[in-house]
Design an enzyme around this catalytic site. Sequence first.
Site, PDB file in Angstrom:
ATOM      1  N   CYS A 174       0.769  -1.054  -0.054  1.00 52.66           N
ATOM      2  CA  CYS A 174       0.032  -0.035  -0.101  1.00 52.66           C
ATOM      3  C   CYS A 174       0.985   1.449   0.078  1.00 52.66           C
ATOM      4  O   CYS A 174       0.919   1.942  -0.809  1.00 52.66           O
ATOM      5  CB  CYS A 174      -0.772  -0.006   1.038  1.00 52.66           C
ATOM      6  SG  CYS A 174      -2.235  -1.328   0.956  1.00 52.66           S
TER       7      CYS A 174
HETATM    8  N1  LIG Z   1      -2.632  -5.760   1.861  1.00 54.85           N
HETATM    9  C1  LIG Z   1      -3.206  -4.752   2.179  1.00 54.85           C
HETATM   10  O1  LIG Z   1      -3.023  -4.569   3.387  1.00 54.85           O
HETATM   11  C2  LIG Z   1      -4.303  -4.161   1.426  1.00 54.85           C
HETATM   12  C3  LIG Z   1      -5.053  -3.055   2.289  1.00 54.85           C
HETATM   13  C4  LIG Z   1      -6.026  -2.491   1.589  1.00 54.85           C
HETATM   14  C5  LIG Z   1      -5.915  -2.494   0.124  1.00 54.85           C
HETATM   15  N2  LIG Z   1      -5.222  -3.450  -0.602  1.00 54.85           N
HETATM   16  C6  LIG Z   1      -5.303  -3.322  -1.860  1.00 54.85           C
HETATM   17  O2  LIG Z   1      -6.025  -4.442  -2.390  1.00 54.85           O
HETATM   18  C7  LIG Z   1      -5.462  -4.987  -3.434  1.00 54.85           C
HETATM   19  C8  LIG Z   1      -5.181  -6.610  -3.256  1.00 54.85           C
HETATM   20  O3  LIG Z   1      -4.058  -6.486  -2.305  1.00 54.85           O
HETATM   21  P1  LIG Z   1      -3.555  -7.939  -1.641  1.00 54.85           P
HETATM   22  O4  LIG Z   1      -2.597  -7.349  -0.671  1.00 54.85           O
HETATM   23  O5  LIG Z   1      -4.727  -8.666  -1.100  1.00 54.85           O
HETATM   24  O6  LIG Z   1      -2.631  -8.465  -2.732  1.00 54.85           O
HETATM   25  P2  LIG Z   1      -2.440  -9.981  -2.673  1.00 54.85           P
HETATM   26  O7  LIG Z   1      -1.243 -10.275  -3.626  1.00 54.85           O
HETATM   27  O8  LIG Z   1      -2.203 -10.479  -1.403  1.00 54.85           O
HETATM   28  O9  LIG Z   1      -3.573 -10.978  -3.243  1.00 54.85           O
HETATM   29  C9  LIG Z   1      -4.109 -10.970  -4.657  1.00 54.85           C
HETATM   30  C10 LIG Z   1      -4.447 -12.066  -5.138  1.00 54.85           C
HETATM   31  O10 LIG Z   1      -4.911 -11.873  -6.203  1.00 54.85           O
HETATM   32  C11 LIG Z   1      -4.702 -13.119  -7.109  1.00 54.85           C
HETATM   33  N3  LIG Z   1      -4.708 -12.721  -8.558  1.00 54.85           N
HETATM   34  C12 LIG Z   1      -4.023 -12.157  -9.487  1.00 54.85           C
HETATM   35  N4  LIG Z   1      -4.712 -11.962 -10.668  1.00 54.85           N
HETATM   36  C13 LIG Z   1      -5.793 -12.726 -10.556  1.00 54.85           C
HETATM   37  C14 LIG Z   1      -6.769 -12.915 -11.532  1.00 54.85           C
HETATM   38  N5  LIG Z   1      -6.842 -12.375 -12.750  1.00 54.85           N
HETATM   39  N6  LIG Z   1      -7.815 -13.852 -11.169  1.00 54.85           N
HETATM   40  C15 LIG Z   1      -7.900 -14.247  -9.792  1.00 54.85           C
HETATM   41  N7  LIG Z   1      -6.814 -14.020  -9.216  1.00 54.85           N
HETATM   42  C16 LIG Z   1      -5.981 -13.242  -9.227  1.00 54.85           C
HETATM   43  C17 LIG Z   1      -3.290 -13.390  -6.895  1.00 54.85           C
HETATM   44  O11 LIG Z   1      -2.888 -14.928  -7.080  1.00 54.85           O
HETATM   45  C18 LIG Z   1      -3.372 -13.269  -5.039  1.00 54.85           C
HETATM   46  O12 LIG Z   1      -3.805 -14.052  -4.441  1.00 54.85           O
HETATM   47  C19 LIG Z   1      -4.623  -3.976  -3.851  1.00 54.85           C
HETATM   48  O13 LIG Z   1      -4.935  -3.208  -4.852  1.00 54.85           O
HETATM   49  C20 LIG Z   1      -4.184  -3.393  -2.699  1.00 54.85           C
HETATM   50  O14 LIG Z   1      -3.516  -2.157  -3.142  1.00 54.85           O
HETATM   51  C21 LIG Z   1      -4.355  -4.107   0.285  1.00 54.85           C
END
Ligand SMILES: NC(=O)c1ccc[n+]([C@@H]2O[C@H](COP(=O)([O-])OP(=O)(O)OC[C@H]3O[C@@H](n4cnc5c(N)ncnc54)[C@H](O)[C@@H]3O)[C@@H](O)[C@H]2O)c1
Length: 441
Positions: free
Chosen positions: A272
């Site tokens: 983030c």
């Molecule tokens: N990690 C945090 O603390 C947090 C907090 C708030 C918002 N976010 C936002 O949320 C979003 C996700 O972040 P995250 O940390 O969960 O990421 P992450 O990498 O932990 O998880 C994303 C998942 O999406 C899957 N993925 C990718 N492409 C795909 C597709 N085409 N079809 C199906 N699955 C697919 C990946 O395999 C992975 O498991 C980002 O935009 C991030 O900025 C993250």
Amino acid sequence: MADKDGASSPIQEKSVGIVGLGYVGLPLLLAFRNAGCEVVGIDIDPDKIDLLGRGESYLSHIPATSISRVLAEKTVLSANMAEIEKIDAVVITVPTPLTHDMTPDLSFVESTAKELGKHLQVGQLVSLESTTYPGTTREVLIPILESESGLAAGKDFHVAFSPERVDPGDPDHELTEIPKIVAGLNKESLRLAVDLYSLITPEVVPVSTLEVAEMAKLLENIYRTVNIALVNEMKMLADRMGLDIWEVIGAAATKPFGFQVFYPGPGLGGHCLPIDPFYLDWRAKTKYDFKTQFIELAGRINASMPDYVLQRTRMALEERGVELGCAKVLLVGMAYKRDISDTRESPGLKLMTVLEEAGAKVIYHDPLVPILPATRDYPLLAGRSSVDLESGIVGDQDVVIIVTDHRNIDYELLAAEASLVVDTRNAMRDVEGRVAEVVGA
Ligand SMILES: NC(=O)c1ccc[n+]([C@@H]2O[C@H](COP(=O)([O-])OP(=O)(O)OC[C@H]3O[C@@H](n4cnc5c(N)ncnc54)[C@H](O)[C@@H]3O)[C@@H](O)[C@H]2O)c1
């Protein structure tokens, strides 16, 4: 799902699909299932689908018991997007990283939209939760969904944006207790999205446009990034002035209004804060001919912190007659923040790299990261394993650098056995009877 007249069924009867089962998606899947919904979890990573199917967890802060218990029924887990055809609302939680030249990489959102569009059904609600710049839902997601499905957004299917605000590993702010900002493409989309999120959170905050919701999330993260940069700069100055920044912050924090506490550290990490501000920076420049000076300055200061820690370590070692290039260094805490296993963008990885480039011999200890995973920026560090502090190894090091202050690290042992500790988190403040010299950084 809509009946054959196109009318939507009451949301309580609806099933929910989550696309992307990572730090954001998995807790959401559990929350909707806990709320009684049928859930469909989609991820392109087959290992995640297998692990969840076996009731196992791949996130250190989510116990396997909550997965096996919660996902025992009314749950489909799959890599196949066709599974979303039978459900009513689809939430997208895929990554939104930066490219190497610090511009938004929307490839995960785009590929998800393409695949989802092929299976989209009349009456479904699609809600994007990935953090991104204002305009993404309207200008990127919707056109792909429409062209792949042949359906019209706002008429045949509904669209929302609802930024995720979860703080993984923070037991004081569970996902289901955090108010949820929600925006819809039109009134009906907003109504459906408010109904959907009301199932898992006590407070839904509707806003007028998709762009307001997208921008609100960025404002939250930019606010933190800029304030962390400010306190990092104050820390570097306080060190030079011979003042303890932690005492300064503690004193300032006694003001009951007008001051919010932020703490310095070895640099930003995670998916983030090091990334999201640059989504807005890019959008401001490319679409509005606007330079976001706070974002750029904060980015520079925060990115310089691992080098600052390196310099402080070099100086502390030199005072003891040890050259950094010959030093043995133990890094403590490789995850980017306390009590989680996430190493994405972690300053620990950067520190390990710059220390080794300077000639130091570096090992690490992190109970939550037994083996360093492959990361985009530090692929050569993958496979290294955490050392055991009990093995007597601490006393053999020239310096221990505390990078991340997990609660389950034995700080007493560090205090008793290390000769020098560079403490970037003030983790040693309350440790009794320490032998080690402790230097803040
Ligand atoms: N990690 C945090 O603390 C947090 C907090 C708030 C918002 N976010 C936002 O949320 C979003 C996700 O972040 P995250 O940390 O969960 O990421 P992450 O990498 O932990 O998880 C994303 C998942 O999406 C899957 N993925 C990718 N492409 C795909 C597709 N085409 N079809 C199906 N699955 C697919 C990946 O395999 C992975 O498991 C980002 O935009 C991030 O900025 C993250």
